[in-house]
Motif scaffolding. Structure first.
Motif, mmCIF file in Angstrom:
data_model
loop_
_atom_site.group_PDB
_atom_site.id
_atom_site.type_symbol
_atom_site.label_atom_id
_atom_site.label_comp_id
_atom_site.label_asym_id
_atom_site.label_seq_id
_atom_site.Cartn_x
_atom_site.Cartn_y
_atom_site.Cartn_z
ATOM 1 N N ARG A 228 0.837 -1.205 0.000
ATOM 2 C CA ARG A 228 0.000 0.000 0.000
ATOM 3 C C ARG A 228 0.866 1.246 0.000
ATOM 4 O O ARG A 228 0.546 2.240 -0.651
ATOM 5 N N MET A 229 1.977 1.192 0.712
ATOM 6 C CA MET A 229 2.900 2.333 0.709
ATOM 7 C C MET A 229 3.479 2.545 -0.688
ATOM 8 O O MET A 229 3.648 3.685 -1.126
ATOM 9 N N ARG A 230 3.731 1.464 -1.403
ATOM 10 C CA ARG A 230 4.223 1.579 -2.773
ATOM 11 C C ARG A 230 3.200 2.309 -3.645
ATOM 12 O O ARG A 230 3.556 3.192 -4.433
ATOM 13 N N VAL A 231 1.935 1.959 -3.490
ATOM 14 C CA VAL A 231 0.864 2.631 -4.247
ATOM 15 C C VAL A 231 0.840 4.115 -3.905
ATOM 16 O O VAL A 231 0.800 4.972 -4.802
ATOM 17 N N VAL A 232 0.885 4.441 -2.625
ATOM 18 C CA VAL A 232 0.831 5.840 -2.193
ATOM 19 C C VAL A 232 2.028 6.617 -2.732
ATOM 20 O O VAL A 232 1.881 7.752 -3.219
ATOM 21 N N ARG A 233 3.204 6.026 -2.701
ATOM 22 C CA ARG A 233 4.390 6.716 -3.209
ATOM 23 C C ARG A 233 4.282 6.969 -4.713
ATOM 24 O O ARG A 233 4.660 8.036 -5.198
ATOM 25 N N GLU B 287 -4.039 11.454 -11.575
ATOM 26 C CA GLU B 287 -4.547 10.132 -11.237
ATOM 27 C C GLU B 287 -3.845 9.061 -12.075
ATOM 28 O O GLU B 287 -3.413 9.327 -13.190
ATOM 29 N N LEU B 288 -3.754 7.873 -11.501
ATOM 30 C CA LEU B 288 -3.177 6.738 -12.212
ATOM 31 C C LEU B 288 -4.152 5.572 -12.188
ATOM 32 O O LEU B 288 -4.820 5.337 -11.184
ATOM 33 N N ALA B 289 -4.192 4.838 -13.294
ATOM 34 C CA ALA B 289 -4.986 3.613 -13.347
ATOM 35 C C ALA B 289 -4.279 2.546 -12.516
ATOM 36 O O ALA B 289 -3.046 2.547 -12.391
ATOM 37 N N CYS B 290 -5.050 1.638 -11.946
ATOM 38 C CA CYS B 290 -4.471 0.531 -11.169
ATOM 39 C C CYS B 290 -3.417 -0.210 -11.980
ATOM 40 O O CYS B 290 -2.374 -0.605 -11.448
ATOM 41 N N VAL C 240 -8.434 -1.116 0.901
ATOM 42 C CA VAL C 240 -8.016 -0.617 2.214
ATOM 43 C C VAL C 240 -7.644 0.858 2.120
ATOM 44 O O VAL C 240 -8.044 1.674 2.967
ATOM 45 N N LEU C 241 -6.896 1.223 1.095
ATOM 46 C CA LEU C 241 -6.513 2.628 0.917
ATOM 47 C C LEU C 241 -7.733 3.520 0.698
ATOM 48 O O LEU C 241 -7.821 4.614 1.261
ATOM 49 N N ARG C 242 -8.693 3.056 -0.101
ATOM 50 C CA ARG C 242 -9.904 3.844 -0.370
ATOM 51 C C ARG C 242 -10.765 3.964 0.874
ATOM 52 O O ARG C 242 -11.191 5.058 1.236
ATOM 53 N N GLU C 243 -11.018 2.851 1.551
ATOM 54 C CA GLU C 243 -11.908 2.865 2.705
ATOM 55 C C GLU C 243 -11.318 3.612 3.902
ATOM 56 O O GLU C 243 -12.054 4.077 4.756
ATOM 57 N N SER C 244 -9.998 3.750 3.944
ATOM 58 C CA SER C 244 -9.363 4.513 5.027
ATOM 59 C C SER C 244 -9.335 6.009 4.712
ATOM 60 O O SER C 244 -9.039 6.813 5.591
ATOM 61 N N GLY D 104 -14.431 5.027 -18.115
ATOM 62 C CA GLY D 104 -14.491 3.927 -19.069
ATOM 63 C C GLY D 104 -14.291 2.628 -18.322
ATOM 64 O O GLY D 104 -14.949 2.370 -17.318
ATOM 65 N N THR D 105 -13.335 1.845 -18.773
ATOM 66 C CA THR D 105 -13.062 0.574 -18.098
ATOM 67 C C THR D 105 -11.924 0.689 -17.093
ATOM 68 O O THR D 105 -11.632 -0.276 -16.387
ATOM 69 N N ALA D 106 -11.281 1.842 -17.014
ATOM 70 C CA ALA D 106 -10.154 2.024 -16.099
ATOM 71 C C ALA D 106 -10.627 2.543 -14.746
ATOM 72 O O ALA D 106 -11.506 3.399 -14.672
ATOM 73 N N LYS D 107 -10.024 2.016 -13.699
ATOM 74 C CA LYS D 107 -10.265 2.540 -12.356
ATOM 75 C C LYS D 107 -9.083 3.441 -12.034
ATOM 76 O O LYS D 107 -7.940 2.989 -11.961
ATOM 77 N N LEU D 108 -9.369 4.737 -11.881
ATOM 78 C CA LEU D 108 -8.315 5.707 -11.609
ATOM 79 C C LEU D 108 -8.198 5.966 -10.119
ATOM 80 O O LEU D 108 -9.194 5.949 -9.387
ATOM 81 N N ASN D 109 -6.981 6.229 -9.695
ATOM 82 C CA ASN D 109 -6.661 6.434 -8.287
ATOM 83 C C ASN D 109 -5.936 7.751 -8.107
ATOM 84 O O ASN D 109 -5.047 8.085 -8.894
ATOM 85 N N GLY D 110 -6.299 8.468 -7.067
ATOM 86 C CA GLY D 110 -5.609 9.701 -6.717
ATOM 87 C C GLY D 110 -5.530 9.838 -5.211
ATOM 88 O O GLY D 110 -6.423 9.386 -4.485
#
Length: 116
Positions: free
Chosen positions: A33-38, A46-49, A67-71, A80-86
């Motif tokens: 999860r820390m890798r994702v956050v970094r 935003e980045l796609a998964c 876990v990252l989203r719910e926290s 579209g079909t991509a799930k973006l994260n920020g």
């Protein structure tokens, strides 16, 4: 937690006032999860998964993002079909000033110390 509205393509996120320090710290305590956050912190937006490679199974990766989203650490949305994260940088800074930058700085320092 704010409920998903109407479409199954909308994901529930905690409102700013619902974000808890212990949840954020728990989310940040895992190396994947820390890798994702970094990666999100280093990105311009935003980045796609699929843009963040994790050496785990797809189901485990999905768990880490949840876990990252719910926290309240990240916000996810479908385009579209991509799930973006920020990162929810503004929310975290308002609630816990300096926490995210301190954790990111500590992670970078640890990498240097351990030669990662």
């Amino acid at each position: 937690m704010t409920a998903a509205t109407g479409s199954s393509r909308e994901l529930a996120h905690p409102a700013r006032e619902e974000i808890r320090l212990e949840g954020v710290l728990h989310a940040l305590s895992d190396p994947m999860r820390m890798r994702v956050v970094r990666e999100l912190a280093a990105a311009e937006g935003e980045l796609a998964c699929s843009r963040i490679e994790l050496p785990v199974t797809k189901s485990t990766s999905t768990h880490h993002y949840r876990v990252l989203r719910e926290s309240g650490v990240i916000r996810q949305c479908y385009r579209g079909t991509a799930k973006l994260n920020g990162l929810r940088r503004d929310d975290l800074a308002a609630l816990f000033p300096g926490l995210l930058d301190s954790v990111l700085g500590a992670a970078a320092g640890q990498d240097e110390r351990l030669g990662a």
